[in-house]
Write a protein that holds these residues in place. Structure first.
Motif, PDB file in Angstrom:
ATOM      1  N   THR A 294       0.847  -1.196   0.000  1.00 60.20           N
ATOM      2  CA  THR A 294       0.000   0.000   0.000  1.00 60.20           C
ATOM      3  C   THR A 294       0.882   1.246   0.000  1.00 60.20           C
ATOM      4  O   THR A 294       1.755   1.390   0.855  1.00 60.20           O
ATOM      5  N   GLN A 295       0.639   2.106  -0.971  1.00 57.40           N
ATOM      6  CA  GLN A 295       1.383   3.354  -1.062  1.00 57.40           C
ATOM      7  C   GLN A 295       0.458   4.537  -0.870  1.00 57.40           C
ATOM      8  O   GLN A 295      -0.745   4.446  -1.156  1.00 57.40           O
ATOM      9  N   MET A 296       1.033   5.653  -0.455  1.00 57.08           N
ATOM     10  CA  MET A 296       0.231   6.860  -0.353  1.00 57.08           C
ATOM     11  C   MET A 296      -0.215   7.286  -1.748  1.00 57.08           C
ATOM     12  O   MET A 296       0.488   7.101  -2.740  1.00 57.08           O
ATOM     13  N   GLU A 297      -1.410   7.832  -1.801  1.00 53.69           N
ATOM     14  CA  GLU A 297      -1.946   8.272  -3.087  1.00 53.69           C
ATOM     15  C   GLU A 297      -1.266   9.554  -3.517  1.00 53.69           C
ATOM     16  O   GLU A 297      -0.897  10.393  -2.709  1.00 53.69           O
ATOM     17  N   GLY A 298      -1.127   9.707  -4.810  1.00 52.45           N
ATOM     18  CA  GLY A 298      -0.594  10.955  -5.326  1.00 52.45           C
ATOM     19  C   GLY A 298      -1.698  11.755  -5.993  1.00 52.45           C
ATOM     20  O   GLY A 298      -2.875  11.443  -5.815  1.00 52.45           O
ATOM     21  N   PRO A 299      -1.334  12.744  -6.756  1.00 53.79           N
ATOM     22  CA  PRO A 299       0.050  13.142  -6.963  1.00 53.79           C
ATOM     23  C   PRO A 299       0.623  13.922  -5.789  1.00 53.79           C
ATOM     24  O   PRO A 299      -0.108  14.543  -5.044  1.00 53.79           O
ATOM     25  N   VAL A 300       1.924  13.828  -5.645  1.00 54.15           N
ATOM     26  CA  VAL A 300       2.654  14.639  -4.689  1.00 54.15           C
ATOM     27  C   VAL A 300       3.307  15.768  -5.474  1.00 54.15           C
ATOM     28  O   VAL A 300       4.032  15.507  -6.438  1.00 54.15           O
ATOM     29  N   THR A 301       3.034  16.984  -5.078  1.00 50.88           N
ATOM     30  CA  THR A 301       3.575  18.153  -5.776  1.00 50.88           C
ATOM     31  C   THR A 301       4.467  18.920  -4.818  1.00 50.88           C
ATOM     32  O   THR A 301       4.027  19.311  -3.729  1.00 50.88           O
ATOM     33  N   LEU A 302       5.712  19.122  -5.222  1.00 53.01           N
ATOM     34  CA  LEU A 302       6.692  19.795  -4.367  1.00 53.01           C
ATOM     35  C   LEU A 302       7.449  20.843  -5.163  1.00 53.01           C
ATOM     36  O   LEU A 302       7.567  20.741  -6.392  1.00 53.01           O
ATOM     37  N   SER A 303       7.989  21.792  -4.440  1.00 54.33           N
ATOM     38  CA  SER A 303       8.917  22.742  -5.047  1.00 54.33           C
ATOM     39  C   SER A 303      10.325  22.159  -4.982  1.00 54.33           C
ATOM     40  O   SER A 303      10.640  21.329  -4.117  1.00 54.33           O
ATOM     41  N   GLU A 304      11.140  22.593  -5.915  1.00 58.27           N
ATOM     42  CA  GLU A 304      12.532  22.134  -5.935  1.00 58.27           C
ATOM     43  C   GLU A 304      13.179  22.381  -4.576  1.00 58.27           C
ATOM     44  O   GLU A 304      12.925  23.402  -3.928  1.00 58.27           O
ATOM     45  N   GLU A 305      14.006  21.454  -4.138  1.00 57.42           N
ATOM     46  CA  GLU A 305      14.754  21.467  -2.880  1.00 57.42           C
ATOM     47  C   GLU A 305      13.899  21.127  -1.661  1.00 57.42           C
ATOM     48  O   GLU A 305      14.416  21.132  -0.540  1.00 57.42           O
ATOM     49  N   ALA A 306      12.640  20.814  -1.838  1.00 58.09           N
ATOM     50  CA  ALA A 306      11.805  20.391  -0.713  1.00 58.09           C
ATOM     51  C   ALA A 306      12.165  18.973  -0.296  1.00 58.09           C
ATOM     52  O   ALA A 306      12.792  18.211  -1.049  1.00 58.09           O
ATOM     53  N   PHE A 307      11.720  18.601   0.918  1.00 57.00           N
ATOM     54  CA  PHE A 307      11.927  17.252   1.445  1.00 57.00           C
ATOM     55  C   PHE A 307      10.791  16.352   0.965  1.00 57.00           C
ATOM     56  O   PHE A 307       9.628  16.747   0.972  1.00 57.00           O
ATOM     57  N   LEU A 308      11.156  15.139   0.579  1.00 53.29           N
ATOM     58  CA  LEU A 308      10.173  14.197   0.047  1.00 53.29           C
ATOM     59  C   LEU A 308      10.032  12.998   0.966  1.00 53.29           C
ATOM     60  O   LEU A 308      11.038  12.417   1.407  1.00 53.29           O
ATOM     61  N   THR A 309       8.792  12.614   1.225  1.00 55.67           N
ATOM     62  CA  THR A 309       8.487  11.319   1.821  1.00 55.67           C
ATOM     63  C   THR A 309       7.339  10.706   1.042  1.00 55.67           C
ATOM     64  O   THR A 309       6.315  11.363   0.841  1.00 55.67           O
ATOM     65  N   ILE A 310       7.509   9.471   0.616  1.00 57.24           N
ATOM     66  CA  ILE A 310       6.416   8.692   0.026  1.00 57.24           C
ATOM     67  C   ILE A 310       6.259   7.445   0.895  1.00 57.24           C
ATOM     68  O   ILE A 310       7.182   6.652   1.027  1.00 57.24           O
ATOM     69  N   ASN A 311       5.082   7.310   1.490  1.00 55.46           N
ATOM     70  CA  ASN A 311       4.863   6.215   2.422  1.00 55.46           C
ATOM     71  C   ASN A 311       4.552   4.907   1.706  1.00 55.46           C
ATOM     72  O   ASN A 311       3.844   4.886   0.688  1.00 55.46           O
ATOM     73  N   CYS A 312       5.060   3.828   2.266  1.00 57.52           N
ATOM     74  CA  CYS A 312       4.803   2.487   1.742  1.00 57.52           C
ATOM     75  C   CYS A 312       4.706   1.527   2.921  1.00 57.52           C
ATOM     76  O   CYS A 312       5.608   1.493   3.762  1.00 57.52           O
ATOM     77  N   THR A 313       3.629   0.774   3.001  1.00 63.85           N
ATOM     78  CA  THR A 313       3.500  -0.292   3.987  1.00 63.85           C
ATOM     79  C   THR A 313       3.164  -1.581   3.261  1.00 63.85           C
ATOM     80  O   THR A 313       2.648  -1.566   2.141  1.00 63.85           O
TER      81      THR A 313
END
Lengths: 113, 113
Positions: free
Chosen positions: B5-24
């Motif tokens: 199971t993954q977090m739903e997207g879309p994930v929208t970020l600005s350049e240089e931001a911190f990213l986390t995508i969850n997966c269980t």
């Protein structure tokens, strides 16, 4: 570099037509796989093969068959295409070791009208 | 059965931001865990992997730690770039020598300048 080549990037077929999707790998891999990719569903395994002439059903084999007459080639066959088989089809290959890395082709986008 | 199971997207970020995508995940035994990435118009390619509990996989600035106690394998990157825009898939390979991978639904990441 490992190369997995899928013969057609884009196909448009009519309902009831027989469709062949071809996949060739150049790294002498034992294992080959066919997945279909649909938005929100990820990749679902259709069939896989662990040796020439050997095949195993994956999670969604209905409406599909496969052929592996040579080690480097794995074909996916839609005997009578239907509109619900419109999808992106991904072929992958993997060596015999248990590292688990799959090498993917670029995909074949099939539209059934 | 085994699942991811993954977090739903879309994930929208600005350049240089911190990213986390969850997966269980849910699996019997001791699965190996993977992150694959699919850049626009391309097939999937392996990003990183971990084969046992507490292992950390890393590549191209991305990291993920195999957490057995929380059955998780979250993907992180400290500073994303526009070129990281892609779809990310979490996957597991069940123990016991079975070769197939089970994939999550995928999370689309869009990074803006």
């Amino acid at each position: 570099d490992v190369k997995v080549t899928q013969s057609s990037r884009y196909l448009v077929k009519r309902t009831g037509e027989k469709v062949f999707l071809e996949c060739v790998q150049d790294m002498d891999h034992e294992n080959m796989f066919w997945y279909r990719q649909d938005p929100g569903l990820g990749l679902r395994l259709i069939y896989f093969s662990y040796d020439v002439k050997m095949k195993e059903k994956g999670d969604i084999p209905e409406g599909y068959s496969v052929s592996r007459e040579k080690k480097e080639r794995f074909s996916l066959i839609l005997e009578s295409a239907s509109t619900n088989q419109t999808s992106m089809y991904l072929c992958a290959s993997k060596g015999a070791s248990n590292t688990g890395e799959l090498f993917f082709g670029e995909g074949s986008r099939l539209t059934v009208l | 059965g085994d699942s991811v199971t993954q977090m739903e997207g879309p994930v929208t970020l600005s350049e240089e931001a911190f990213l986390t995508i969850n997966c269980t995940y849910t699996a019997t035994g001791y699965p190996s865990l993977f992150w694959y990435v699919q850049y626009p118009g391309e097939g999937l390619q392996l990003l990183l992997k971990a084969t046992k509990a507490d292992d950390k996989g890393s590549n191209k600035g991305f990291e993920a730690t195999y957490r057995k106690e929380t059955t998780s394998f979250h993907l992180e990157k400290g500073s994303v770039q526009v070129s990281d825009s892609a779809v990310y898939f979490c996957a597991l390979r069940a123990g016991g020598g079975y070769n197939k991978l089970i994939f999550g639904a995928g999370t689309r990441l869009a990074v803006h300048p």
